[in-house]
Design a protein around this motif. Sequence first.
Motif, PDB file in Angstrom:
ATOM      1  N   UNK A 160       0.866  -1.195   0.000  1.00  0.00           N
ATOM      2  CA  UNK A 160       0.000   0.000   0.000  1.00  0.00           C
ATOM      3  C   UNK A 160       0.894   1.233   0.000  1.00  0.00           C
ATOM      4  N   UNK A 161       0.619   2.205  -0.870  1.00  0.00           N
ATOM      5  CA  UNK A 161       1.380   3.458  -0.830  1.00  0.00           C
ATOM      6  C   UNK A 161       1.185   4.154   0.511  1.00  0.00           C
ATOM      7  N   UNK A 162       2.266   4.643   1.115  1.00  0.00           N
ATOM      8  CA  UNK A 162       2.174   5.264   2.430  1.00  0.00           C
ATOM      9  C   UNK A 162       2.626   6.700   2.450  1.00  0.00           C
ATOM     10  N   UNK A 163       2.357   7.427   1.373  1.00  0.00           N
ATOM     11  CA  UNK A 163       2.792   8.820   1.264  1.00  0.00           C
ATOM     12  C   UNK A 163       1.680   9.779   1.644  1.00  0.00           C
ATOM     13  N   UNK A 164       0.436   9.326   1.529  1.00  0.00           N
ATOM     14  CA  UNK A 164      -0.690  10.211   1.797  1.00  0.00           C
ATOM     15  C   UNK A 164      -1.185  10.927   0.565  1.00  0.00           C
ATOM     16  N   UNK A 165      -0.671  10.549  -0.614  1.00  0.00           N
ATOM     17  CA  UNK A 165      -1.086  11.208  -1.849  1.00  0.00           C
ATOM     18  C   UNK A 165      -2.308  10.511  -2.438  1.00  0.00           C
ATOM     19  N   UNK A 166      -2.663  10.904  -3.655  1.00  0.00           N
ATOM     20  CA  UNK A 166      -3.854  10.333  -4.278  1.00  0.00           C
ATOM     21  C   UNK A 166      -3.718   8.835  -4.513  1.00  0.00           C
ATOM     22  N   UNK A 167      -2.506   8.371  -4.752  1.00  0.00           N
ATOM     23  CA  UNK A 167      -2.281   6.942  -4.933  1.00  0.00           C
ATOM     24  C   UNK A 167      -2.615   6.185  -3.652  1.00  0.00           C
ATOM     25  N   UNK A 168      -2.361   6.804  -2.518  1.00  0.00           N
ATOM     26  CA  UNK A 168      -2.712   6.215  -1.221  1.00  0.00           C
ATOM     27  C   UNK A 168      -4.223   6.149  -1.052  1.00  0.00           C
ATOM     28  N   UNK A 169      -4.896   7.217  -1.480  1.00  0.00           N
ATOM     29  CA  UNK A 169      -6.315   7.404  -1.183  1.00  0.00           C
ATOM     30  C   UNK A 169      -7.245   6.607  -2.082  1.00  0.00           C
ATOM     31  N   UNK A 170      -6.958   6.578  -3.384  1.00  0.00           N
ATOM     32  CA  UNK A 170      -8.001   6.076  -4.278  1.00  0.00           C
ATOM     33  C   UNK A 170      -8.231   4.583  -4.126  1.00  0.00           C
ATOM     34  N   UNK A 171      -7.323   3.888  -3.440  1.00  0.00           N
ATOM     35  CA  UNK A 171      -7.538   2.465  -3.161  1.00  0.00           C
ATOM     36  C   UNK A 171      -8.590   2.253  -2.069  1.00  0.00           C
ATOM     37  N   UNK A 172      -8.848   3.301  -1.270  1.00  0.00           N
ATOM     38  CA  UNK A 172      -9.825   3.169  -0.185  1.00  0.00           C
ATOM     39  C   UNK A 172     -11.250   3.483  -0.633  1.00  0.00           C
ATOM     40  N   UNK A 173     -11.406   4.279  -1.690  1.00  0.00           N
ATOM     41  CA  UNK A 173     -12.748   4.698  -2.096  1.00  0.00           C
ATOM     42  C   UNK A 173     -13.657   3.521  -2.447  1.00  0.00           C
ATOM     43  N   UNK A 174     -13.191   2.485  -3.177  1.00  0.00           N
ATOM     44  CA  UNK A 174     -14.114   1.375  -3.458  1.00  0.00           C
ATOM     45  C   UNK A 174     -14.625   0.713  -2.181  1.00  0.00           C
ATOM     46  N   UNK A 175     -13.796   0.672  -1.147  1.00  0.00           N
ATOM     47  CA  UNK A 175     -14.209   0.084   0.128  1.00  0.00           C
ATOM     48  C   UNK A 175     -15.306   0.936   0.764  1.00  0.00           C
ATOM     49  N   UNK A 203      -6.491  14.924   0.515  1.00  0.00           N
ATOM     50  CA  UNK A 203      -5.303  15.140   1.342  1.00  0.00           C
ATOM     51  C   UNK A 203      -5.564  14.731   2.790  1.00  0.00           C
ATOM     52  N   UNK A 204      -6.735  15.090   3.301  1.00  0.00           N
ATOM     53  CA  UNK A 204      -7.063  14.746   4.684  1.00  0.00           C
ATOM     54  C   UNK A 204      -7.186  13.234   4.864  1.00  0.00           C
ATOM     55  N   UNK A 205      -7.842  12.575   3.919  1.00  0.00           N
ATOM     56  CA  UNK A 205      -7.981  11.124   4.015  1.00  0.00           C
ATOM     57  C   UNK A 205      -6.633  10.436   3.821  1.00  0.00           C
ATOM     58  N   UNK A 206      -5.804  10.980   2.944  1.00  0.00           N
ATOM     59  CA  UNK A 206      -4.476  10.407   2.739  1.00  0.00           C
ATOM     60  C   UNK A 206      -3.636  10.439   4.003  1.00  0.00           C
ATOM     61  N   UNK A 207      -3.741  11.523   4.756  1.00  0.00           N
ATOM     62  CA  UNK A 207      -3.019  11.627   6.022  1.00  0.00           C
ATOM     63  C   UNK A 207      -3.536  10.603   7.028  1.00  0.00           C
ATOM     64  N   UNK A 208      -4.859  10.368   7.008  1.00  0.00           N
ATOM     65  CA  UNK A 208      -5.448   9.389   7.921  1.00  0.00           C
ATOM     66  C   UNK A 208      -4.964   7.979   7.594  1.00  0.00           C
ATOM     67  N   UNK A 209      -4.974   7.633   6.317  1.00  0.00           N
ATOM     68  CA  UNK A 209      -4.529   6.301   5.910  1.00  0.00           C
ATOM     69  C   UNK A 209      -3.062   6.097   6.278  1.00  0.00           C
TER      70      UNK A 209
END
Length: 445
Positions: A214-229, A410-416
Amino acid sequence: MAAAHRPSGTSARPTRRTVLRRSAAVVGGAAASAALSACAGEGSGVDADGRVRIEVWHGQTDTGRAAIESLTAEFNRTHPRIRVDLGGGVLSDAMLQKITAALASGSFPDIAYIFGSDLASVARSPSVVDLTDTFHSGPVPWKDFWAPAREAVTLNGQVRAAPALIDSLAVVCNKKLFRDAGLPLPRPGWSWDDFTRTAAKLTDRGRGVFGTGWPGVGDEDTVWRLWPMIWDLGGDVTSKDGRRIGFEDTGLRALRTVEDLVRTRSVYIDAKTGSEQMYRVFLSGRMGMAVTGPWQLPDIRQAKVDYHVVPLPSYSGRPITISGPDTWTVFDNGTARVEAARTFVTWLSRPAQDVQWDIEAGSLPMSRGTQALPAWQKQEDETPGLQVFTKTLESARVRPVHPAYPQISQSLGQAITAVLLGRSSPADALRDCVDEANAALLIPR
């Protein structure tokens, strides 16, 4: 990702998030020539002989660049009254910054490759051309485009760009590692619990083998994997009234799934932008499952990984994934150049051109018409797993074209990232995310 891009992409394809982006009565042939001829002299870009010149900032590199260069050469040959010049000097990852500066200075191209997640910001400019009539009356029926492609270019009911690239996420499995662990390959309909248990069983820390990454930078690559969930659980990016985020409850369960991967130490966390380290681990045979898109298949095949592709897991048992379409956004440099730009982006969207772009640049077919072409069917037959990605477009969703989306992401990326790195519990991380994202939605735009 992503393409989208959206996470960024690989250098070989439109930076799909380096791992993550119809003419108003499109006139062709003699009709186009007549219209363009009538417009000659109305603004810059029209030669003395009536030929209209337009500039495209394409944002591509390597195979993507070669693909758009080939298509542009063909267009210029078959449309003698229009000349398309390619330029821009930046990759698509840096396009938003460059086009924003260009709009501020008043010197911008006729077309630019804009990530779908950036379109809402760019489309606030009055210089962005409304393409609603262009595509609703174009040679490719609007409903023939996949729903994610249509949604990614529609803002407040208007078509603000042309679809340029479409992708989706699925899970690519290393068959050898599954055999070594004595595990059956996943099948469609599996669950996120299945995924986390499988990742734990695939992990062998002594051999440096991870279940997944899992990407751990907090960028869009980190985030868009969570949206389907989140979508699968009934949540959304924003509430129906748009005043609050729409994942306060569902986001917590999704983050707890991420926490399960961390707890079993089965996830490789890529702390570098672009996710390239994560993919190297998979390509080297030390990762059992990679959540990725079709852009990664050429590299996987080149690395001679024996692989299997399966749709994303879900909580509900219903298929769902995310698509990160990118766009060709048209800008107003006068009537003649706008009409020429409409003609070009419409031509690119037709199945005959789209299939060439898809095969050479790494996109999925933009429309069902393209999907039905023998050339695409042959591509699927010769590329194991590609058909899985195409089929997922039937259940794919896209991030909203919303001006506050970058702040929410950005906020969700920081959370992930906080959960991945063990810095925060899912509940605490989401609480901070909710406060920041809701504040962003209150800003007048």
